[in-house]
Design a protein around this motif. Structure first.
Motif, PDB file in Angstrom:
ATOM      1  N   GLY A  19      19.098 -16.356   7.191  1.00  0.00           N
ATOM      2  CA  GLY A  19      19.667 -15.953   8.473  1.00  0.00           C
ATOM      3  C   GLY A  19      19.764 -14.447   8.585  1.00  0.00           C
ATOM      4  O   GLY A  19      19.731 -13.727   7.589  1.00  0.00           O
ATOM      5  N   ARG A  20      19.903 -13.995   9.810  1.00  0.00           N
ATOM      6  CA  ARG A  20      19.971 -12.567  10.059  1.00  0.00           C
ATOM      7  C   ARG A  20      21.429 -12.149  10.163  1.00  0.00           C
ATOM      8  O   ARG A  20      22.163 -12.604  11.038  1.00  0.00           O
ATOM      9  N   THR A  21      21.840 -11.279   9.274  1.00  0.00           N
ATOM     10  CA  THR A  21      23.222 -10.825   9.240  1.00  0.00           C
ATOM     11  C   THR A  21      23.276  -9.437   8.619  1.00  0.00           C
ATOM     12  O   THR A  21      22.348  -9.036   7.911  1.00  0.00           O
ATOM     13  N   SER A  22      24.348  -8.731   8.872  1.00  0.00           N
ATOM     14  CA  SER A  22      24.527  -7.448   8.202  1.00  0.00           C
ATOM     15  C   SER A  22      24.610  -7.685   6.694  1.00  0.00           C
ATOM     16  O   SER A  22      25.124  -8.711   6.233  1.00  0.00           O
ATOM     17  N   MET A  23      24.083  -6.727   5.937  1.00  0.00           N
ATOM     18  CA  MET A  23      23.988  -6.907   4.491  1.00  0.00           C
ATOM     19  C   MET A  23      24.447  -5.654   3.756  1.00  0.00           C
ATOM     20  O   MET A  23      24.286  -4.538   4.257  1.00  0.00           O
ATOM     21  N   GLY A  24      24.934  -5.872   2.558  1.00  0.00           N
ATOM     22  CA  GLY A  24      25.338  -4.747   1.738  1.00  0.00           C
ATOM     23  C   GLY A  24      24.936  -4.936   0.293  1.00  0.00           C
ATOM     24  O   GLY A  24      24.623  -6.047  -0.143  1.00  0.00           O
ATOM     25  N   TRP A  25      24.925  -3.808  -0.418  1.00  0.00           N
ATOM     26  CA  TRP A  25      24.719  -3.811  -1.866  1.00  0.00           C
ATOM     27  C   TRP A  25      25.964  -3.210  -2.521  1.00  0.00           C
ATOM     28  O   TRP A  25      26.489  -2.199  -2.059  1.00  0.00           O
ATOM     29  N   PHE A  26      26.389  -3.841  -3.584  1.00  0.00           N
ATOM     30  CA  PHE A  26      27.485  -3.348  -4.407  1.00  0.00           C
ATOM     31  C   PHE A  26      27.009  -3.281  -5.852  1.00  0.00           C
ATOM     32  O   PHE A  26      25.975  -3.863  -6.184  1.00  0.00           O
ATOM     33  N   ARG A  27      27.772  -2.613  -6.681  1.00  0.00           N
ATOM     34  CA  ARG A  27      27.437  -2.586  -8.098  1.00  0.00           C
ATOM     35  C   ARG A  27      28.715  -2.555  -8.933  1.00  0.00           C
ATOM     36  O   ARG A  27      29.767  -2.097  -8.474  1.00  0.00           O
ATOM     37  N   GLN A  28      28.569  -3.044 -10.158  1.00  0.00           N
ATOM     38  CA  GLN A  28      29.698  -3.042 -11.079  1.00  0.00           C
ATOM     39  C   GLN A  28      29.228  -2.602 -12.446  1.00  0.00           C
ATOM     40  O   GLN A  28      28.404  -3.279 -13.073  1.00  0.00           O
ATOM     41  N   ALA A  29      29.741  -1.461 -12.873  1.00  0.00           N
ATOM     42  CA  ALA A  29      29.426  -0.946 -14.195  1.00  0.00           C
ATOM     43  C   ALA A  29      30.405  -1.519 -15.213  1.00  0.00           C
ATOM     44  O   ALA A  29      31.502  -1.956 -14.856  1.00  0.00           O
ATOM     45  N   PRO A  30      30.033  -1.531 -16.484  1.00  0.00           N
ATOM     46  CA  PRO A  30      30.926  -2.077 -17.515  1.00  0.00           C
ATOM     47  C   PRO A  30      32.284  -1.387 -17.501  1.00  0.00           C
ATOM     48  O   PRO A  30      32.371  -0.155 -17.496  1.00  0.00           O
ATOM     49  N   GLY A  31      33.321  -2.193 -17.461  1.00  0.00           N
ATOM     50  CA  GLY A  31      34.670  -1.656 -17.503  1.00  0.00           C
ATOM     51  C   GLY A  31      35.171  -1.062 -16.204  1.00  0.00           C
ATOM     52  O   GLY A  31      36.261  -0.488 -16.156  1.00  0.00           O
ATOM     53  N   LYS A  32      34.375  -1.191 -15.145  1.00  0.00           N
ATOM     54  CA  LYS A  32      34.768  -0.609 -13.857  1.00  0.00           C
ATOM     55  C   LYS A  32      34.817  -1.677 -12.776  1.00  0.00           C
ATOM     56  O   LYS A  32      34.263  -2.757 -12.925  1.00  0.00           O
ATOM     57  N   GLU A  33      35.479  -1.341 -11.685  1.00  0.00           N
ATOM     58  CA  GLU A  33      35.534  -2.258 -10.561  1.00  0.00           C
ATOM     59  C   GLU A  33      34.218  -2.213  -9.787  1.00  0.00           C
ATOM     60  O   GLU A  33      33.485  -1.224  -9.822  1.00  0.00           O
ATOM     61  N   ARG A  34      33.972  -3.293  -9.079  1.00  0.00           N
ATOM     62  CA  ARG A  34      32.775  -3.327  -8.244  1.00  0.00           C
ATOM     63  C   ARG A  34      32.934  -2.325  -7.109  1.00  0.00           C
ATOM     64  O   ARG A  34      34.009  -2.214  -6.513  1.00  0.00           O
ATOM     65  N   GLU A  35      31.846  -1.618  -6.806  1.00  0.00           N
ATOM     66  CA  GLU A  35      31.910  -0.588  -5.781  1.00  0.00           C
ATOM     67  C   GLU A  35      30.769  -0.718  -4.784  1.00  0.00           C
ATOM     68  O   GLU A  35      29.681  -1.217  -5.103  1.00  0.00           O
ATOM     69  N   PHE A  36      31.032  -0.231  -3.599  1.00  0.00           N
ATOM     70  CA  PHE A  36      30.045  -0.230  -2.520  1.00  0.00           C
ATOM     71  C   PHE A  36      28.917   0.742  -2.832  1.00  0.00           C
ATOM     72  O   PHE A  36      29.152   1.833  -3.354  1.00  0.00           O
ATOM     73  N   VAL A  37      27.700   0.327  -2.468  1.00  0.00           N
ATOM     74  CA  VAL A  37      26.536   1.184  -2.645  1.00  0.00           C
ATOM     75  C   VAL A  37      25.898   1.528  -1.298  1.00  0.00           C
ATOM     76  O   VAL A  37      25.728   2.693  -0.956  1.00  0.00           O
ATOM     77  N   ALA A  38      25.539   0.496  -0.547  1.00  0.00           N
ATOM     78  CA  ALA A  38      24.846   0.729   0.719  1.00  0.00           C
ATOM     79  C   ALA A  38      24.942  -0.516   1.580  1.00  0.00           C
ATOM     80  O   ALA A  38      25.177  -1.621   1.069  1.00  0.00           O
TER      81      ALA A  38
END
Length: 115
Positions: free
Chosen positions: A24-43
């Motif tokens: 389906g067509r929807t807004s999309m995002g990428w996040f990332r999570q490094a070891p020992g860190k919280e997940r964070e927004f990328v794009a």
């Protein structure tokens, strides 16, 4: 359902392109999570792909795009740094920077930047 792929091991300064197949067509995002860190927004990007949003840490190096004919969203990552090492996740439903704004998540793909 979402399925992210394209991760791997790359040297500093190198490039990788992640893909996320969406239903389906929807807004999309990428996040990332490094070891020992919280997940964070990328794009993130809107349904049309016209509007995009980037974290300051990746602005100018990463490009989010989409091909709606293929139901796929991409994250082109250039000039990669060791601090970009993380598990990368695609998410659906928003262009925002907060996890709670998204209603579906894919399994992550590991990106490791190391010499």
């Amino acid at each position: 359902q979402l399925q992210a792929c394209g991760g791997g091991l790359v040297q500093p300064g190198g490039s990788l392109k992640l893909s996320c197949e969406v239903s389906g067509r929807t807004s999309m995002g990428w996040f990332r999570q490094a070891p020992g860190k919280e997940r964070e927004f990328v794009a993130s990007t809107t349904q049309s792909g016209i509007t995009t949003n980037y974290a300051d840490s990746v602005k100018g190096r990463f490009i989010i795009s989409r091909d709606n004919a293929k139901n796929t969203v991409y994250l082109q990552m250039n000039s990669l740094k060791p601090e970009d090492t993380a598990v990368y996740y695609c998410a659906a439903g928003s262009i925002g920077i907060f996890e709670r704004e998204y209603n579906a998540w894919g399994q992550g793909t590991q990106v490791t930047v190391s010499s």
